[in-house]
Motif scaffolding. Structure first.
Motif, mmCIF file in Angstrom:
data_model
loop_
_atom_site.group_PDB
_atom_site.id
_atom_site.type_symbol
_atom_site.label_atom_id
_atom_site.label_comp_id
_atom_site.label_asym_id
_atom_site.label_seq_id
_atom_site.Cartn_x
_atom_site.Cartn_y
_atom_site.Cartn_z
ATOM 1 N N ALA A 1 0.821 -1.220 0.000
ATOM 2 C CA ALA A 1 0.000 0.000 0.000
ATOM 3 C C ALA A 1 0.854 1.268 0.000
ATOM 4 N N TYR A 2 0.209 2.361 -0.392
ATOM 5 C CA TYR A 2 0.754 3.713 -0.230
ATOM 6 C C TYR A 2 -0.021 4.370 0.906
ATOM 7 N N LEU A 3 0.613 5.302 1.578
ATOM 8 C CA LEU A 3 -0.047 6.082 2.620
ATOM 9 C C LEU A 3 0.259 7.546 2.359
ATOM 10 N N LEU A 4 -0.784 8.331 2.121
ATOM 11 C CA LEU A 4 -0.654 9.772 1.932
ATOM 12 C C LEU A 4 -1.201 10.438 3.183
ATOM 13 N N VAL A 5 -0.370 11.241 3.835
ATOM 14 C CA VAL A 5 -0.746 11.932 5.065
ATOM 15 C C VAL A 5 -0.725 13.429 4.779
ATOM 16 N N LEU A 6 -1.853 14.089 4.994
ATOM 17 C CA LEU A 6 -1.985 15.528 4.748
ATOM 18 C C LEU A 6 -2.402 16.239 6.023
ATOM 19 N N ASP A 7 -1.769 17.368 6.310
ATOM 20 C CA ASP A 7 -2.200 18.202 7.425
ATOM 21 C C ASP A 7 -3.398 19.034 6.978
ATOM 22 N N VAL A 8 -4.487 18.908 7.698
ATOM 23 C CA VAL A 8 -5.706 19.676 7.425
ATOM 24 C C VAL A 8 -6.233 20.209 8.752
ATOM 25 N N PRO A 9 -5.514 21.161 9.362
ATOM 26 C CA PRO A 9 -5.888 21.636 10.699
ATOM 27 C C PRO A 9 -7.300 22.211 10.745
ATOM 28 N N GLY A 10 -8.038 21.790 11.770
ATOM 29 C CA GLY A 10 -9.386 22.303 11.976
ATOM 30 C C GLY A 10 -10.448 21.675 11.102
ATOM 31 N N VAL A 11 -10.069 20.700 10.278
ATOM 32 C CA VAL A 11 -11.025 20.065 9.371
ATOM 33 C C VAL A 11 -11.570 18.800 10.017
ATOM 34 N N SER A 12 -12.872 18.597 9.874
ATOM 35 C CA SER A 12 -13.516 17.389 10.381
ATOM 36 C C SER A 12 -13.988 16.553 9.195
ATOM 37 N N ALA A 13 -14.471 15.365 9.478
ATOM 38 C CA ALA A 13 -14.994 14.493 8.425
ATOM 39 C C ALA A 13 -16.164 15.156 7.703
ATOM 40 N N ASP A 14 -16.928 16.000 8.410
ATOM 41 C CA ASP A 14 -18.077 16.677 7.802
ATOM 42 C C ASP A 14 -17.674 17.753 6.800
ATOM 43 N N SER A 15 -16.483 18.309 6.937
ATOM 44 C CA SER A 15 -16.052 19.384 6.032
ATOM 45 C C SER A 15 -14.954 18.905 5.088
ATOM 46 N N LEU A 16 -14.959 17.611 4.823
ATOM 47 C CA LEU A 16 -13.936 16.984 3.990
ATOM 48 C C LEU A 16 -14.605 16.076 2.976
ATOM 49 N N GLU A 17 -14.165 16.152 1.738
ATOM 50 C CA GLU A 17 -14.677 15.271 0.695
ATOM 51 C C GLU A 17 -13.502 14.662 -0.056
ATOM 52 N N VAL A 18 -13.474 13.345 -0.102
ATOM 53 C CA VAL A 18 -12.427 12.613 -0.806
ATOM 54 C C VAL A 18 -13.117 11.702 -1.815
ATOM 55 N N ALA A 19 -12.634 11.715 -3.061
ATOM 56 C CA ALA A 19 -13.233 10.880 -4.097
ATOM 57 C C ALA A 19 -12.147 10.369 -5.036
ATOM 58 N N VAL A 20 -12.411 9.215 -5.621
ATOM 59 C CA VAL A 20 -11.542 8.641 -6.636
ATOM 60 C C VAL A 20 -12.384 8.437 -7.877
ATOM 61 N N ASP A 21 -11.896 8.968 -9.002
ATOM 62 C CA ASP A 21 -12.630 8.830 -10.248
ATOM 63 C C ASP A 21 -11.642 8.834 -11.406
ATOM 64 N N ASP A 22 -11.746 7.825 -12.238
ATOM 65 C CA ASP A 22 -10.965 7.750 -13.460
ATOM 66 C C ASP A 22 -9.459 7.916 -13.204
ATOM 67 N N GLY A 23 -8.970 7.224 -12.190
ATOM 68 C CA GLY A 23 -7.547 7.245 -11.904
ATOM 69 C C GLY A 23 -7.040 8.510 -11.235
ATOM 70 N N ARG A 24 -7.949 9.323 -10.717
ATOM 71 C CA ARG A 24 -7.573 10.581 -10.061
ATOM 72 C C ARG A 24 -8.165 10.613 -8.663
ATOM 73 N N LEU A 25 -7.411 11.158 -7.736
ATOM 74 C CA LEU A 25 -7.831 11.330 -6.356
ATOM 75 C C LEU A 25 -8.110 12.803 -6.140
ATOM 76 N N SER A 26 -9.329 13.138 -5.702
ATOM 77 C CA SER A 26 -9.636 14.542 -5.419
ATOM 78 C C SER A 26 -9.927 14.705 -3.936
ATOM 79 N N ILE A 27 -9.419 15.811 -3.391
ATOM 80 C CA ILE A 27 -9.585 16.112 -1.969
ATOM 81 C C ILE A 27 -10.051 17.552 -1.844
ATOM 82 N N GLU A 28 -11.184 17.737 -1.184
ATOM 83 C CA GLU A 28 -11.698 19.069 -0.871
ATOM 84 C C GLU A 28 -11.867 19.160 0.631
#
Length: 120
Positions: free
Chosen positions: A25-52
């Motif tokens: 596996a790969y592990l990508l760790v990003l600092d997102v201070p103050g962000v909760s699961a409710d204010s985070l969107e992660v999706a994978v589509d067509d070989g691309r990973l998007s993070i909002e």
């Protein structure tokens, strides 16, 4: 994986991340201070990973913002490594740290099939 590494290097210097790898596996760790699961969107589509991600803040008491310099809005799109299994990606956010686990396909691409002897 070089496309992912290059895309991460092109991110703003305000985005702090670690990219780790192990055999499965790969592990990508990003600092997102103050962000909760409710204010985070992660999706994978067509070989691309998007993070909002965005940090929601309310001023304390009767205060109003005159200037806001601590806002956080992250909107990134990254290529997945060719050997990543996008359908099994896992995301965990805890205390302002997002961890994305991207499992790899087996190195050989081989699947073992159990053979059973049929009774005659």
């Amino acid at each position: 994986m070089s496309a992912l590494r290059a895309a991460l290097q092109d991110l703003s210097e305000d985005v702090f991340f670690d990219l780790l790898e192990r055999e499965d596996a790969y592990l990508l760790v990003l600092d997102v201070p103050g962000v909760s699961a409710d204010s985070l969107e992660v999706a994978v589509d067509d070989g691309r990973l998007s993070i909002e991600a965005h940090r929601e803040k309310d001023p304390a008491g009767d205060y109003q913002y005159l200037e806001e310099n601590r806002s956080l809005f992250l909107d990134i799109e990254l290529p997945l490594p060719a050997d990543a299994v996008s359908t099994e990606t896992e995301a965990i956010v805890e205390r302002g740290v997002l961890e994305l686990t991207l499992p790899k396909t087996s190195a050989t691409g081989e699947t073992t099939i159990d053979v059973v002897e049929e009774d005659s």
